[in-house]
Enzyme design. Structure first.
Site, PDB file in Angstrom:
ATOM      1  N   ASP A  98       0.788  -1.239   0.000  1.00  0.00           N
ATOM      2  CA  ASP A  98       0.000   0.000   0.000  1.00  0.00           C
ATOM      3  C   ASP A  98       0.817   1.284   0.000  1.00  0.00           C
ATOM      4  O   ASP A  98       0.354   2.327   0.437  1.00  0.00           O
ATOM      5  CB  ASP A  98      -0.908  -0.011   1.241  1.00  0.00           C
ATOM      6  N   GLU A 134      -1.968   5.109   2.959  1.00  0.00           N
ATOM      7  CA  GLU A 134      -1.955   3.694   2.595  1.00  0.00           C
ATOM      8  C   GLU A 134      -3.340   3.108   2.342  1.00  0.00           C
ATOM      9  O   GLU A 134      -3.523   2.281   1.445  1.00  0.00           O
ATOM     10  CB  GLU A 134      -1.230   2.876   3.675  1.00  0.00           C
ATOM     11  N   HIS A 210       6.969   5.405  12.797  1.00  0.00           N
ATOM     12  CA  HIS A 210       7.308   6.205  11.616  1.00  0.00           C
ATOM     13  C   HIS A 210       6.119   6.720  10.810  1.00  0.00           C
ATOM     14  O   HIS A 210       6.289   7.484   9.865  1.00  0.00           O
ATOM     15  CB  HIS A 210       8.179   5.376  10.666  1.00  0.00           C
ATOM     16  N   ARG A 212       3.096   8.410   8.823  1.00  0.00           N
ATOM     17  CA  ARG A 212       2.767   9.814   8.533  1.00  0.00           C
ATOM     18  C   ARG A 212       1.624  10.332   9.396  1.00  0.00           C
ATOM     19  O   ARG A 212       1.642  11.482   9.841  1.00  0.00           O
ATOM     20  CB  ARG A 212       2.380   9.979   7.059  1.00  0.00           C
TER      21      ARG A 212
HETATM   22  C1  UD1 Z   1       6.895   4.782   3.409  1.00  0.00           C
HETATM   23  C2  UD1 Z   1       5.473   4.358   3.066  1.00  0.00           C
HETATM   24  C3  UD1 Z   1       4.815   3.702   4.259  1.00  0.00           C
HETATM   25  C4  UD1 Z   1       5.666   2.607   4.852  1.00  0.00           C
HETATM   26  C5  UD1 Z   1       7.064   3.119   5.111  1.00  0.00           C
HETATM   27  C6  UD1 Z   1       7.929   1.980   5.560  1.00  0.00           C
HETATM   28  C7  UD1 Z   1       4.310   5.825   1.472  1.00  0.00           C
HETATM   29  C8  UD1 Z   1       3.479   7.024   1.282  1.00  0.00           C
HETATM   30  N1  UD1 Z   1       4.694   5.540   2.716  1.00  0.00           N
HETATM   31  O1  UD1 Z   1       6.791   5.816   4.377  1.00  0.00           O
HETATM   32  O2  UD1 Z   1       3.575   3.144   3.858  1.00  0.00           O
HETATM   33  O3  UD1 Z   1       5.095   2.168   6.050  1.00  0.00           O
HETATM   34  O4  UD1 Z   1       7.613   3.674   3.916  1.00  0.00           O
HETATM   35  O5  UD1 Z   1       9.088   2.401   6.189  1.00  0.00           O
HETATM   36  O6  UD1 Z   1       4.609   5.155   0.514  1.00  0.00           O
HETATM   37  N2  UD1 Z   1      14.641   8.199   3.917  1.00  0.00           N
HETATM   38  C9  UD1 Z   1      15.991   8.117   3.738  1.00  0.00           C
HETATM   39  N3  UD1 Z   1      16.539   6.903   3.403  1.00  0.00           N
HETATM   40  C10 UD1 Z   1      15.789   5.777   3.269  1.00  0.00           C
HETATM   41  C11 UD1 Z   1      14.406   5.869   3.477  1.00  0.00           C
HETATM   42  C12 UD1 Z   1      13.836   7.095   3.789  1.00  0.00           C
HETATM   43  O7  UD1 Z   1      16.712   9.091   3.846  1.00  0.00           O
HETATM   44  O8  UD1 Z   1      16.340   4.705   2.986  1.00  0.00           O
HETATM   45  C13 UD1 Z   1      14.050   9.510   4.269  1.00  0.00           C
HETATM   46  C14 UD1 Z   1      13.985  10.485   3.080  1.00  0.00           C
HETATM   47  O9  UD1 Z   1      14.229  11.762   3.536  1.00  0.00           O
HETATM   48  C15 UD1 Z   1      12.512  10.356   2.645  1.00  0.00           C
HETATM   49  C16 UD1 Z   1      11.838  10.169   3.989  1.00  0.00           C
HETATM   50  O10 UD1 Z   1      12.701   9.337   4.710  1.00  0.00           O
HETATM   51  O11 UD1 Z   1      12.088  11.504   1.947  1.00  0.00           O
HETATM   52  C17 UD1 Z   1      10.453   9.590   3.960  1.00  0.00           C
HETATM   53  O12 UD1 Z   1      10.378   8.429   3.140  1.00  0.00           O
HETATM   54  P1  UD1 Z   1       8.974   8.061   2.436  1.00  0.00           P
HETATM   55  O13 UD1 Z   1       9.149   6.816   1.646  1.00  0.00           O
HETATM   56  O14 UD1 Z   1       8.444   9.232   1.730  1.00  0.00           O
HETATM   57  O15 UD1 Z   1       7.988   7.836   3.661  1.00  0.00           O
HETATM   58  P2  UD1 Z   1       8.001   6.763   4.797  1.00  0.00           P
HETATM   59  O16 UD1 Z   1       7.544   7.426   6.034  1.00  0.00           O
HETATM   60  O17 UD1 Z   1       9.278   6.031   4.781  1.00  0.00           O
HETATM   61  N1  UDP Z   2      12.695  -3.470   9.912  1.00  0.00           N
HETATM   62  C1  UDP Z   2      14.070  -3.611   9.712  1.00  0.00           C
HETATM   63  N2  UDP Z   2      14.919  -2.748  10.341  1.00  0.00           N
HETATM   64  C2  UDP Z   2      14.479  -1.759  11.152  1.00  0.00           C
HETATM   65  C3  UDP Z   2      13.076  -1.606  11.341  1.00  0.00           C
HETATM   66  C4  UDP Z   2      12.215  -2.461  10.695  1.00  0.00           C
HETATM   67  O1  UDP Z   2      14.492  -4.508   9.003  1.00  0.00           O
HETATM   68  O2  UDP Z   2      15.301  -1.033  11.701  1.00  0.00           O
HETATM   69  C5  UDP Z   2      11.779  -4.385   9.227  1.00  0.00           C
HETATM   70  C6  UDP Z   2      10.717  -5.026  10.091  1.00  0.00           C
HETATM   71  O3  UDP Z   2      11.184  -6.191  10.729  1.00  0.00           O
HETATM   72  C7  UDP Z   2       9.646  -5.330   9.073  1.00  0.00           C
HETATM   73  C8  UDP Z   2       9.730  -4.150   8.130  1.00  0.00           C
HETATM   74  O4  UDP Z   2      11.045  -3.629   8.301  1.00  0.00           O
HETATM   75  O5  UDP Z   2       9.956  -6.497   8.327  1.00  0.00           O
HETATM   76  C9  UDP Z   2       8.696  -3.151   8.500  1.00  0.00           C
HETATM   77  O6  UDP Z   2       8.983  -1.963   7.889  1.00  0.00           O
HETATM   78  P1  UDP Z   2       8.378  -0.582   8.354  1.00  0.00           P
HETATM   79  O7  UDP Z   2       8.027  -0.643   9.790  1.00  0.00           O
HETATM   80  O8  UDP Z   2       9.337   0.450   7.899  1.00  0.00           O
HETATM   81  O9  UDP Z   2       7.078  -0.435   7.443  1.00  0.00           O
HETATM   82  P2  UDP Z   2       5.575  -0.924   7.588  1.00  0.00           P
HETATM   83  O10 UDP Z   2       5.570  -2.394   7.811  1.00  0.00           O
HETATM   84  O11 UDP Z   2       4.945  -0.159   8.694  1.00  0.00           O
HETATM   85  O12 UDP Z   2       4.959  -0.531   6.282  1.00  0.00           O
END
Ligand code: UD1
Ligand code: UDP
Length: 382
Positions: A98, A134, A210, A212
Site C-alpha cells: 500500500d 496507505e 514512523h 505519517r
Molecule cells: C513509506 C510508506 C509507508 C511505509 C514506510 C515503511 C508511502 C506514502 N509511505 O513511508 O507506507 O510504512 O515507507 O518504512 O509510501 N529516507 C531516507 N533513506 C531511506 C528511506 C527514507 O533518507 O532509505 C528519508 C527520506 O528523507 C525520505 C523520507 O525518509 O524523503 C520519507 O520516506 P517516504 O518513503 O516518503 O515515507 P516513509 O515514512 O518512509
Molecule cells: N525493519 C528492519 N529494520 C528496522 C526496522 C524495521 O528490518 O530497523 C523491518 C521489520 O522487521 C519489518 C519491516 O522492516 O519487516 C517493517 O517496515 P516498516 O516498519 O518500515 O514499514 P511498515 O511495515 O509499517 O509498512
C-alpha cells in the site's frame, strides 16, 4: 504460453522484505522469467534488504529525495515506470501492499495495459485517512489488480464485500517466508550493541514508529510515554532503531535522546531486526510488518495507532491497540512489565499470517492462471 515474464516492482523497506523471497521463488521456476524493478522510494533502507537477500534489480528508478512528498514520489515513479515497462516488456506486473510505489506501479501497469497482481491484497481499515495514504492506495490498487494474493481469509472477505470476488488466492503473508531465512538461533548482530544487551536480566523493549498520520502530536505523545517508562523503570532497556525520515529523527532526538536506558540506533538490517525481535520482551510499534512478525515469534505487541488493518493477531490475543494517548501507552506497558499473567496471556506464538509457504502459493497461482500448471493452488488456512 510456454514462459511468462513477471516484473516485481517495489521501493520501500517493508515491500522489499516481503517481495525478495517471492522474486527468488519466481526465479526458481523454469517457466517464469523473474525480473525486478525497484523505485528506490527508500534508498539506504531498500539497499540493505536487497543485500540481505542477495537480490539484484534489473531496473532502478532511484527516485528518493529528502523529505519527499507523496506527489513527487508518485509522479517520479510513473515517469520511470514508463521506461521500465517499455524496456522489460512484462506479461504480468506484481506490486506489494500500500505504499506510493505500490499505487504508482499499479497505475503504470494499467496505463500500459499489462496485467497486475497485488501481493498482500485486501487489508482495510475503511478509514480513508488512517493509515494515510496507505488505505486509499490499497483500495485504488484493488480496482486495477487482476490477481489478488490475500494473506488471510479476512482479507479475502473484504474484497468479496467490495464485489471483487474473482482471482483471489489466500496465500499467507510472504513476511513469514522471509522470517524463515533471517531468524537464526546463533545469529551474530552486525549492530554490536545488540550482542551485549541484557536479554535475560532485564526486559528489552523494541520500539519502532514512523507513520505519517502519527507525525506531530501523536508522535510526541508516543515519545513522551516511552520517556516516562524508561525514566521510571530501571528494569527495562528500550531499543529504538530510528527510521531515516528526518521528521521522525528530529522528534526522536528531541524527546528521547539522552534518556537513560533508551538506545536510539540507526535502522537495522532485516536479519538484525528479526533476531532482535526474537530475543526481546515486548514490541511497541506503529509498523504494519511488525504486527505480523512479532506474533509469529511469540512476542506481545502494543500497537501505537488508533486502528489496525491487521485484526487477526488482535483476535488471537497477541496484539493490542494501545492508541496514541500518553497515559494509555504507559499503563498498558506497565501492565505487561509488572503482571506476569497479563504478559503470559499475550506471549504466545500464533501464526494467523502464514506458514512460510506464501511465495510457493503465489508462484503456483501465477503458473495456473497462465496455463503453466493444471491445478489451482489450495488456499492457506490459518
Ligand atoms: C513509506 C510508506 C509507508 C511505509 C514506510 C515503511 C508511502 C506514502 N509511505 O513511508 O507506507 O510504512 O515507507 O518504512 O509510501 N529516507 C531516507 N533513506 C531511506 C528511506 C527514507 O533518507 O532509505 C528519508 C527520506 O528523507 C525520505 C523520507 O525518509 O524523503 C520519507 O520516506 P517516504 O518513503 O516518503 O515515507 P516513509 O515514512 O518512509
Ligand atoms: N525493519 C528492519 N529494520 C528496522 C526496522 C524495521 O528490518 O530497523 C523491518 C521489520 O522487521 C519489518 C519491516 O522492516 O519487516 C517493517 O517496515 P516498516 O516498519 O518500515 O514499514 P511498515 O511495515 O509499517 O509498512
Amino acid at each position: 504460453m510456454e514462459t511468462i515474464r513477471v516484473l516485481s516492482v517495489f521501493g520501500t523497506r517493508p515491500e522489499a522484505i516481503k517481495m525478495c523471497p517471492l522474486v527468488q521463488e519466481l526465479a526458481a521456476r523454469p517457466q517464469i522469467e523473474s525480473l525486478c524493478c525497484v523505485t528506490a522510494q527508500h534508498r539506504q533502507m531498500l539497499d540493505s534488504v536487497l543485500d540481505t537477500f542477495g537480490v539484484k534489480p534489473d531496473w532502478d528508478l532511484d527516485i528518493m529525495t529528502p523529505r519527499q512528498t507523496l506527489s513527487s514520489i508518485t509522479s517520479k515513479c510513473l515517469l520511470g515506470m514508463d521506461e521500465a515497462i517499455d524496456a522489460l516488456k512484462p506479461d504480468l506486473i506484481l506490486v506489494h501492499g500500500d505504499t506510493s510505489t505500490t499505487f504508482a506501479g499499479a497505475l503504470s501497469a494499467f496505463y500500459h495495459q499489462v496485467s497486475l497482481g497485488h501481493v498482500e491484497a485486501g487489508l482495510r481499515t475503511y478509514d480513508k485517512y488512517s493509515p494515510f495514504p496507505e488505505e486509499m492506495n490499497r483500495v485504488l490498487v484493488s480496482g486495477i489488480a487482476e490477481m489478488n494474493f490475500c494473506p488471510t481469509f479476512g482479507n479475502r472477505e473484504n474484497l468479496v464485500r467490495e464485489g471483487r470476488d474473482r482471482n483471489i488466492f489466500i496465500t499467507g503473508n510472504t513476511v513469514i517466508d522471509a522470517l524463515r531465512t533471517t531468524v537464526q538461533e546463533n545469529h551474530h548482530f552486525a549492530a554490536e550493541l545488540l550482542n551485549h544487551l541484557p536479554y535475560e536480566e532485564k526486559k528489552v523493549l523494541l520500539v519502532t514508529c514512523h507513520r505519517r498520520e502519527n507525525y506531530g502530536e501523536p508522535m510526541r505523545n508516543i515519545f513522551q510515554a516511552l520517556r516516562q517508562i524508561a525514566e521510571k523503570r530501571t528494569d527495562v532497556e528500550l531499543v529504538y532503531p530510528v527510521h531515516l525520515s528526518p521528521v521522525v529523527r528530529e522528534a526522536a532526538d528531541q524527546y528521547l535522546r539522552g534518556v537513560p536506558r533508551v538506545h536510539l540506533i540507526d535502522p537495522l538490517s532485516a536479519g538484525d531486526m528479526h533476531n532482535l525481535m526474537a530475543r526481546c520482551y515486548l514490541v511497541l510499534t506503529d509498523s504494519g510488518g511488525l504486527q505480523e512478525e512479532a506474533p509469529a515469534l511469540g512476542k506481545p505487541v502494543l500497537v501505537l495507532r488508533r486502528e489496525t488493518e491487521r485484526p487477526e493477531a488482535v483476535a488471537a490475543g497477541t496484539v493490542k491497540l494501545a492508541g496514541v494517548v500518553q497515559e494509555d501507552i504507559v499503563s498498558l506497558t506497565e501492565e505487561l512489565l509488572s503482571k506476569k499473567s497479563a504478559y503470559d496471556k499475550m506471549a504466545r506464538a500464533v501464526n494467523p499470517y502464514g506458514d512460510g509457504h506464501a511465495c510457493r502459493r503465489i508462484a503456483d497461482a501465477i503458473e495456473w492462471r497462465y496455463g503453466l500448471r493444471p491445478e489451482r493452488p489450495a488456499d492457506y488456512q490459518a
